[in-house]
Design an enzyme around this catalytic site. Structure first.
Site, PDB file in Angstrom:
ATOM      1  N   ARG A 174       2.918 -11.885  -3.349  1.00  0.00           N
ATOM      2  CA  ARG A 174       2.815 -10.756  -2.571  1.00  0.00           C
ATOM      3  C   ARG A 174       4.470 -10.050  -2.526  1.00  0.00           C
ATOM      4  O   ARG A 174       4.465  -8.686  -2.830  1.00  0.00           O
ATOM      5  CB  ARG A 174       2.343 -10.420  -1.180  1.00  0.00           C
ATOM      6  CG  ARG A 174       0.980 -10.654  -1.138  1.00  0.00           C
ATOM      7  CD  ARG A 174       0.336 -11.015   0.224  1.00  0.00           C
ATOM      8  NE  ARG A 174      -1.105 -11.337   0.240  1.00  0.00           N
ATOM      9  CZ  ARG A 174      -2.067 -10.411   0.344  1.00  0.00           C
ATOM     10  NH1 ARG A 174      -1.857  -9.106   0.233  1.00  0.00           N
ATOM     11  NH2 ARG A 174      -3.409 -11.097   0.336  1.00  0.00           N
ATOM     12  N   ALA A 203       0.893  -1.228  -0.066  1.00  0.00           N
ATOM     13  CA  ALA A 203       0.092   0.016   0.088  1.00  0.00           C
ATOM     14  C   ALA A 203       0.953   1.079  -0.025  1.00  0.00           C
ATOM     15  O   ALA A 203       0.469   2.043  -0.748  1.00  0.00           O
ATOM     16  CB  ALA A 203      -0.895  -0.133   1.238  1.00  0.00           C
ATOM     17  N   TYR A 213      -4.517 -21.152  -6.741  1.00  0.00           N
ATOM     18  CA  TYR A 213      -4.177 -20.541  -8.080  1.00  0.00           C
ATOM     19  C   TYR A 213      -2.757 -20.597  -8.206  1.00  0.00           C
ATOM     20  O   TYR A 213      -2.093 -20.297  -7.295  1.00  0.00           O
ATOM     21  CB  TYR A 213      -5.006 -19.156  -8.138  1.00  0.00           C
ATOM     22  CG  TYR A 213      -4.518 -18.176  -6.892  1.00  0.00           C
ATOM     23  CD1 TYR A 213      -3.227 -17.253  -6.948  1.00  0.00           C
ATOM     24  CD2 TYR A 213      -5.420 -18.064  -5.986  1.00  0.00           C
ATOM     25  CE1 TYR A 213      -2.938 -16.508  -5.910  1.00  0.00           C
ATOM     26  CE2 TYR A 213      -5.293 -16.937  -4.941  1.00  0.00           C
ATOM     27  CZ  TYR A 213      -4.013 -16.578  -4.855  1.00  0.00           C
ATOM     28  OH  TYR A 213      -3.851 -15.583  -3.874  1.00  0.00           O
ATOM     29  N   GLU A 250       9.628   3.665   6.660  1.00  0.00           N
ATOM     30  CA  GLU A 250       9.289   2.337   6.876  1.00  0.00           C
ATOM     31  C   GLU A 250      10.173   1.703   8.038  1.00  0.00           C
ATOM     32  O   GLU A 250      11.331   2.281   8.263  1.00  0.00           O
ATOM     33  CB  GLU A 250       9.726   1.272   5.719  1.00  0.00           C
ATOM     34  CG  GLU A 250       9.955  -0.027   5.939  1.00  0.00           C
ATOM     35  CD  GLU A 250       8.615  -0.596   6.204  1.00  0.00           C
ATOM     36  OE1 GLU A 250       8.701  -1.607   7.237  1.00  0.00           O
ATOM     37  OE2 GLU A 250       7.409  -0.269   5.985  1.00  0.00           O
TER      38      GLU A 250
END
Length: 234
Positions: free
Chosen positions: A106, A13, A216, A32
């Protein structure tokens, strides 16, 4: 003078927010907590609306190098294996919506976004510098990092996760994340290690009482992502 957005959190994000701000003509300063970005998480599905945005940022080639493009979505009964419903993906998504429906790890998606952000002169990535405190928002947004560095900007974006320390300050929401009672078990398997009859280039959903499972392909079809969700004690 360009406006500047401060971004708390450097995950998917946060990186996407930085790229979006940059392409909109803003400077982006991202903070971060982690000192290095490492591989975490499992798979995620991206619809054509998301893929079109990545394409607009010039990331189509990078996406193609790491994602899989499933050809079909199939829903099956977890009790009988019977097909309950199906929908075409693949080229039909491109023809209908202008972009593919893709599945991706991800960490691969984060790498694509992070690499693109590093190439932008107006994105400043600051690892190891967690946003510790919001000092003011009257005329400018002012933050203090855990390293006691004070930074001013025109806007603040919170992308620091479900356990955000800043959400209560910004939104006045002091509630804790609610435990739903559902448990998710995730696994990644090399496609070559899966019996031939179970290998597929589809998104398959198994629906059963108090549970469902999804699998998947990811990583160009070389891995299969599996998620099983069951009802547990709340």
């Amino acid at each position: 003078m360009k406006k500047q957005v401060l971004i708390a959190g450097g995950g998917i994000a946060g990186m996407a927010a930085a790229l979006g701000a940059s392409h909109a003509g803003w400077d982006a300063r991202l903070f971060e907590r982690a000192t290095v970005f490492s591989e975490v998480g499992a798979g995620v599905q991206l619809g054509p609306n998301v893929v079109r945005r990545l394409q607009a940022w010039g990331l189509q080639k990078s996406l193609q190098q790491v994602a899989a493009v499933p050809q079909q979505l199939v829903a099956r009964s977890a009790l009988s294996g019977q097909v309950l419903a199906s929908a075409p993906l693949g080229q039909s998504m491109v023809e209908r919506y202008g972009a593919a429906y893709v599945t991706i790890h991800r960490a691969d998606l984060h790498t694509v976004l992070h690499s693109a952000a590093q190439e932008r002169a107006d994105i400043y990535i600051n690892p190891g510098q967690e946003v510790a405190e919001l000092l003011g928002t009257e005329r400018v947004t002012t933050i203090r990092t855990a390293a006691n560095k004070v930074v001013e900007g025109d806007a603040l974006m919170l992308a620091d996760g479900v356990w955000s320390k800043l959400r209560p300050v910004v939104l006045g929401d002091h509630s804790r994340p609610r435990v739903s009672g559902h448990l998710a078990y995730r696994a990644l398997l090399p496609m070559a290690d899966i019996p031939v009859g179970w290998r597929s280039n589809e998104v398959t959903v198994w629906l059963g009482p108090h549970m469902h499972a999804v699998h998947y392909p990811v990583r160009r079809g070389e891995m299969m992502n599996i998620v099983v969700i069951i009802e547990g004690p709340a």
